[in-house]
Design an enzyme around this catalytic site. Structure first.
Site, PDB file in Angstrom:
ATOM      1  N   LYS A  22      38.381  36.945  36.912  1.00  0.00           N
ATOM      2  CA  LYS A  22      37.189  37.917  37.092  1.00  0.00           C
ATOM      3  C   LYS A  22      37.171  38.896  38.242  1.00  0.00           C
ATOM      4  O   LYS A  22      36.698  39.707  38.356  1.00  0.00           O
ATOM      5  CB  LYS A  22      36.032  37.269  36.590  1.00  0.00           C
ATOM      6  N   ASN A  23      37.071  37.781  39.506  1.00  0.00           N
ATOM      7  CA  ASN A  23      36.856  38.566  41.018  1.00  0.00           C
ATOM      8  C   ASN A  23      37.924  39.451  41.178  1.00  0.00           C
ATOM      9  O   ASN A  23      37.786  40.416  42.041  1.00  0.00           O
ATOM     10  CB  ASN A  23      36.492  37.385  41.748  1.00  0.00           C
ATOM     11  N   ARG A  97      27.255  43.984  40.245  1.00  0.00           N
ATOM     12  CA  ARG A  97      27.434  44.022  41.545  1.00  0.00           C
ATOM     13  C   ARG A  97      28.922  44.522  41.933  1.00  0.00           C
ATOM     14  O   ARG A  97      29.030  45.076  43.091  1.00  0.00           O
ATOM     15  CB  ARG A  97      27.561  42.425  42.196  1.00  0.00           C
ATOM     16  N   ASP A 121      24.510  38.018  40.211  1.00  0.00           N
ATOM     17  CA  ASP A 121      23.603  36.931  40.171  1.00  0.00           C
ATOM     18  C   ASP A 121      22.572  36.730  41.088  1.00  0.00           C
ATOM     19  O   ASP A 121      22.716  37.201  42.354  1.00  0.00           O
ATOM     20  CB  ASP A 121      24.743  35.652  40.604  1.00  0.00           C
ATOM     21  N   ASP A 320      32.051  29.455  44.611  1.00  0.00           N
ATOM     22  CA  ASP A 320      31.789  29.604  43.136  1.00  0.00           C
ATOM     23  C   ASP A 320      31.995  28.028  42.185  1.00  0.00           C
ATOM     24  O   ASP A 320      31.735  27.829  41.144  1.00  0.00           O
ATOM     25  CB  ASP A 320      32.832  30.419  42.395  1.00  0.00           C
ATOM     26  N   MET A 342      26.857  29.405  51.859  1.00  0.00           N
ATOM     27  CA  MET A 342      26.671  30.819  51.815  1.00  0.00           C
ATOM     28  C   MET A 342      25.393  31.403  50.990  1.00  0.00           C
ATOM     29  O   MET A 342      25.045  32.542  51.461  1.00  0.00           O
ATOM     30  CB  MET A 342      27.858  31.244  51.021  1.00  0.00           C
TER      31      MET A 342
END
Length: 436
Positions: A22-23, A97, A121, A320, A342
Site C-alpha cells: 500500500k505505502n 492522506r 488515520d 505500522d 511517532m
C-alpha cells in the site's frame, strides 16, 4: 457502514499471498505525473486508499487502463490543471492522506501544485512541514488558505540545493525527490527516509531517466534532468500485511505459510517477532510459521530486564506493526513494554483489548506494558469499532483468537489497507462474515 462477525477460537492452515505494498503504491502512482509517456505498474493492491488515488488521477486527466488484476497503464499526457482549483478536488483530496504526494510531481512538471489538508488515520498529529519546507528550498513559493485549509506551491523553475530534513519523513522525502528529479542542478537530501518503498520509487525514477545516487542510504544526491520517460514497475509485497499474518498465525496457534515475501526487504520484522518467542522460518522466499501449540515466550534483554519494542525510522522497526506486536504479546509468556514514539493516539485502541480480558497497562499515550496470558486465559468475544487500519486488523486478530463471536464495526478502515481480507481469511479456515 460494514461489520465483520467473527467466530474465534479456530485453528487456521494453508498458504496466504501478501498483496502489493500500500505505502509503495501511493508513492509510485503519484510519480506517473512526472512524464507524458506510458507507465505500466504491476501488483497494485485493490484497496480503498489506492483506488481513491487512481480515481483522483483519472479526474486530473491521466489515462488509466486496466490490463489484468493488479496491472494498469498510466499516461499523463493531457493533465487537467483546472481540476486542482475546483471544489470537487478540495473534497477528493481530503479523503486520502497519500494525495499529498501529487504536489511534488505537479510542481516539478507544471510549475504548480495544490492540495487540501489531507485526511487518513486518526493516529495523532502528522505534520506536512517537511514536504513544504523541502519544496520551498527548491525554489517554490508557498501559500496556505487557513479558511478552507488549502495548500499551494508555485515556481517557474526549481533549482537544486542542499537540505537537511528535520525528520526522516517517508512521504516528505518522496515528494521532495519527485520534485528534485526535474530541478535545475544538483539536490542533496540528508536525513532522507530510506524505506524499501522509497528505494523502489528511486529505482523506478532512475529507469525513467532520473539521476539519483545514494539509494538505500539517508543521503540522496539528485542531478536534475530535463525530462523523464516511461517504464514498467512491479510493487513489493506489503511488509505490514506480512507482519499481520505472522501475528495471526501465532495468536491462533496455526500453521501458516506466507508466500513470496521478499525477505531482503523485511528488515527487523522477522527478528522482532522472534523476540516474542515466535518461530519464523525462511523457506526460499516464503515465511513458514509452525503451529505454536505450546505457546511462545517473550525474551528478556541480556541483562534480564524487561523487553522493550519500539518504532523507529527505517531500518528500525516500522510503527505500522506495533499494534500487531501488542496484540500478539497478550497471549505470550512474559511481559513486554511497547513504546510507540511517532504517533500519540495510536495506542488508544488497547481499551478494546482490555475489555476482551487482556492484561495491559497504558502508561501514557506512547507506552503500554503487556502481561501475557500464556493462553491460560483466552480473550473474550466482544463488540468493537475499528479506529484505523492497523488497530482494526489488530482487533481482528484478537477476535479470531477469542472465545465466542465478536463484532467489528467501521470495517471500511480495514478495507483501506487490506485487499478482500475476509475472503482471504476464509480460504485458510477463518470463520468471518461481512455484514453490510
Amino acid at each position: 457502514m460494514g461489520t465483520f462477525k467473527i467466530e474465534g477460537g479456530h485453528r487456521l492452515k494453508g498458504k496466504i499471498q501478501p498483496q502489493g505494498a500500500k505505502n509503495e503504491a501511493l508513492q509510485i502512482l503519484c510519480a506517473v505525473l512526472l512524464t507524458p509517456e506510458l507507465i505500466t505498474i504491476n501488483n497494485i493492491p485493490d484497496i480503498v486508499d489506492v483506488n481513491k488515488l487512481i480515481s483522483l488521477l483519472i479526474k486530473l486527466g491521466v489515462k488509466v487502463e486496466k490490463l489484468a488484476k493488479g496491472s494498469y497503464t498510466f499516461q499523463a499526457d493531457d493533465v487537467n490543471l483546472k481540476y486542482l482549483e475546483s471544489d470537487e478536488f478540495k473534497v477528493d483530496g481530503r479523503g486520502l492522506r497519500g494525495s499529498i504526494m501529487i504536489v511534488g510531481p505537479l510542481l516539478a512538471r507544471f510549475g504548480k501544485g495544490y492540495i487540501p489538508k489531507p485526511g487518513g488515520d486518526k493516529i495523532g498529529r502528522r505534520r506536512l512541514d517537511t514536504h513544504f519546507e523541502g519544496l520551498i528550498k527548491l525554489g517554490a513559493k508557498f501559500r496556505y488558505s487557513r479558511e478552507d485549509q488549502f495548500y499551494g506551491v508555485e515556481a517557474e523553475k526549481l533549482k537544486g540545493t542542499y537540505m537537511l530534513l528535520e525528520e526522516a519523513s517517508v512521504t516528505g522525502t518522496a515528494n521532495i525527490v519527485m520534485a528534485a528529479v526535474l530541478a535545475e542542478g544538483q539536490t542533496t537530501i540528508y536525513n532522507a527516509a530510506c524505506e524499501p518503498y522509497l528505494q523502489q520509487l528511486c529505482k523506478m525514477l532512475n529507469r525513467m531517466g532520473a539521476k539519483i545516487s545514494g539509494v538505500g542510504s539517508n543521503m540522496l544526491i539528485i542531478d536534475g534532468v530535463e525530462k523523464l520517460g516511461g517504464t514498467e514497475h512491479t510493487m513489493l509485497p506489503d511488509m505490514i500485511e506480512i507482519g499481520s499474518w505472522i501475528g495471526l498465525a501465532a495468536m491462533t496457534k496455526s500453521e501458516l505459510t506466507i508466500t513470496n515475501v521478499s525477505w531482503n526487504d523485511l528488515g527487523l520484522i522477522p527478528e522482532t517477532f522472534r523476540k516474542l518467542g515466535i518461530t519464523v522460518e525462511k523457506q526460499g522466499d516464503d515465511i513458514h510459521i509452525p503451529a505454536h501449540t505450546d505457546g511462545y515466550e517473550i525474551q528478556s534483554f541480556i541483562d534480564g530486564s524487561i523487553l522493550t519494542i519500539s518504532d523507529a525510522p527505517w531500518p528500525g522497526f516500522t510503527p505500522d506493526l506495533l499494534s500487531i506486536i501488542l496484540v500478539v504479546a497478550t497471549q505470550a509468556r512474559g511481559s513486554v513494554l511497547i513504546h510507540q514514539k511517532m504517533f500519540e493516539s495510536r495506542l488508544f485502541f488497547v481499551d478494546k483489548l482490555i475489555d476482551m480480558g487482556a492484561k495491559i497497562i497504558l502508561c501514557d499515550p506512547h507506552r503500554a506494558t503487556v502481561i501475557g496470558h500464556d493462553f491460560k486465559s483466552t480473550l473474550k468475544a466482544t463488540t468493537m469499532t475499528s479506529p484505523d487500519i492497523r488497530a482494526g486488523v489488530s482487533l481482528l486478530i484478537a477476535a479470531l483468537s477469542a472465545k465466542g463471536t465478536s463484532t467489528i464495526q467501521n470495517i471500511e478502515q480495514i478495507d483501506r489497507g487490506y485487499e478482500n481480507i475476509d475472503e482471504r481469511l476464509r480460504a485458510i479456515g477463518s470463520h468471518i462474515e461481512r455484514v453490510e
